[in-house]
Scaffold this active site. Structure first.
Site: not given
Ligand code: UDX
Length: 456
Positions: A95, A155, A158-159, A264, A329, A336
């Site tokens: 989506t 859902e 997290r990746e 996301c 991360k 992306r």
């Molecule tokens: C996120 C949500 O956590 C998840 O529940 C949802 O389903 C999809 O989106 P994800 O995209 O895998 O998951 O990344 P996440 O681990 O949440 O990190 C998102 C961003 O925040 C990253 O760029 C990460 O580096 C940043 N981040 C995360 C920080 O800068 N500080 C933190 O303490 C945590």
């Protein structure tokens, strides 16, 4: 527990994790995808996504006969025996963000057009992908089948920990205007013993955005607080530790950084803003969350400029910079909406010469993990890549740490210092111990740290 017959449409990140995990819970799962080569690879147990435990789970469940892969939705539907058609159909199709930040629902529509009429009475259709509020209702309209329940079951994976998150969820959310359909979907997860929120479809759809936007807001808040710490001589690590003990706040998701990115958070924050706009609601807090994140990238560039030139307006033209970490991360090869790449673009615009290094894009054992043995690319979105951190640091006027890979912490920073032209490290993730950097003769600049040289 009753084992159910489940069809999963789409074997991307969400679909494959959903299919394999539901099979591991005892259900009979058929996954459909239009990509023939991908289905063939999956049948051989080859998983393209780097997700701990996923390929093992796929192989295990395929061998156990609970998980299979079929090309095409109609063929997948036909693969169930006569009289044993799927009881639940999960839609796990992309989506993407369309024009104006609204999620593009064409994939959901085309699946409904293709198989909607062939579903057996009583089947439940589940939207698993992140979809705009109102999609369950629209799916029901597209189906034109009063005998089929439509459910939203977002859902929260997290990746890098999707399997763990799926099998050990904080909560299961199931929303539908058809109570019986919702309960049947909730029952699929009964073995997990997770708290389950049964609600209406719109609330479930909104909940996914509400969760991701709250997380984004938490991070923008922390990044703003780190900036304030710099201005008043406080330390963000102490501040977040202190507030995190408050159980209403919690310790998680409080690390400052170069801004949030990935597949996301950026998409969902923009989509919720659209939802709010469409509902004639001025969601200032969310807009500020996004603006703070955009500004964070420029703030990092300003920090680099000041550290390297000693002036807020100094020129970065022809300044060689080493970028450690390009993915959004650590622990993924996903680029992306990576803040590292956005910062790289701003630095390039300012005339800097960039060399990057990222553990996801090297040859050796890691390559096997991320690219199935394919050779490492020589550049990522215009940033040339070095084979290791020390080579990337050669002749650099500053090293920027942009993702929180653990290996950056344990680099031999004296060797890095010897390779660099000037001894400056801007650690946008506060991951490398500043004392270690100082012992190596390097000036450490982090975010919101008391021990750093003052920016003011
Ligand atoms: C996120 C949500 O956590 C998840 O529940 C949802 O389903 C999809 O989106 P994800 O995209 O895998 O998951 O990344 P996440 O681990 O949440 O990190 C998102 C961003 O925040 C990253 O760029 C990460 O580096 C940043 N981040 C995360 C920080 O800068 N500080 C933190 O303490 C945590």
């Amino acid at each position: 527990m009753f084992a159910r017959r489940v069809m999963v449409v789409g074997t991307g990140y969400v679909g494959l994790t959903t299919g394999a995990c539901l099979a591991s819970l005892g259900h009979e799962v058929v996954c459909a995808d239009i990509d023939t080569a991908k289905v063939e690879r999956l049948r051989r147990g080859v998983v393209d996504i780097v997700e701990p435990g996923l390929s093992e789970l796929v192989s295990e469940q395929t061998s156990a006969g609970r998980l299979s892969f079929v090309v095409g939705n109609s063929a997948a539907l036909a693969s169930f025996e006569e009289g044993r058609s799927p009881e639940v159909v999960f839609l796990c199709v992309p989506t993407p963000m369309g024009a104006g930040g609204v999620a593009d629902l064409r994939a959901v529509e085309s699946v409904m057009e293709e198989v909607g009429a062939s579903l057996a009475p009583g089947t439940v259709v589940v939207n698993k992908s992140t979809v705009p509020v109102g999609t369950a209702e629209r799916t029901a309209e597209m189906l034109e089948r009063a005998d089929i329940g439509v459910v939203s079951n977002p859902e929260f994976l997290r990746e890098g920990s999707a399997v763990k998150d799926f099998l050990g969820p904080d909560r299961i959310v199931v929303g539908s205007d058809n109570q019986d359909a919702a309960e049947r979907v909730a029952a699929l997860y009964a073995r997990l013993g997770a708290p389950t929120v049964l609600t209406d479809a719109a609330s479930a759809e909104l909940m996914k955005y509400a969760a991701n936007c709250f997380l984004a807001m938490k991070l923008s808040y922390v990044n703003a607080m780190a900036e304030l710490c710099e201005r008043v001589g406080a330390d963000i690590a102490d501040v977040t530790e202190g507030i995190g003990y408050d159980r209403r706040i919690g310790q998680a998701f409080l690390s400052p950084g170069p801004g949030w990115g990935g597949s996301c958070l950026p998409k969902d924050t923009h989509a919720l803003l659209q939802v709010a706009d469409a509902a004639d609601f001025e969601f200032r807090l969310l807009r500020a969350t996004i603006d703070t994140n955009t500004r964070q990238r420029q703030r990092i560039v300003d920090k680099v400029r000041l550290a390297v030139t000693g002036k807020r307006t100094g020129s970065l033209s022809r300044v060689r910079l080493c970028l450690l970490g390009l993915t959004f991360k650590a622990g993924t090869d996903d680029l992306r909406d990576s803040p590292a790449l956005a910062i790289a673009a701003l630095l390039r615009q300012a005339g800097a010469e960039l060399v990057g290094f990222d553990p996801a894009f090297v040859d050796g054992p890691e390559a096997l993990k991320f690219r199935d043995g394919e050779p490492a690319p020589s550049e990522v979105e215009g940033v040339p890549l070095a084979a290791d951190a020390v080579s990337a640091a050669q002749g650099a006027e500053a090293v920027l740490v942009l993702t929180e890979w653990a290996q950056f912490r344990s680099l031999d920073w004296s060797v890095m210092a010897a390779a660099m032209k000037r001894p400056i490290v801007v650690d946008t993730r506060n991951v490398v111990d500043p004392a270690t950097l100082r012992r190596a003769g390097l000036t450490a600049v982090g975010l919101g740290r008391r021990s750093d040289p003052s920016d003011n």
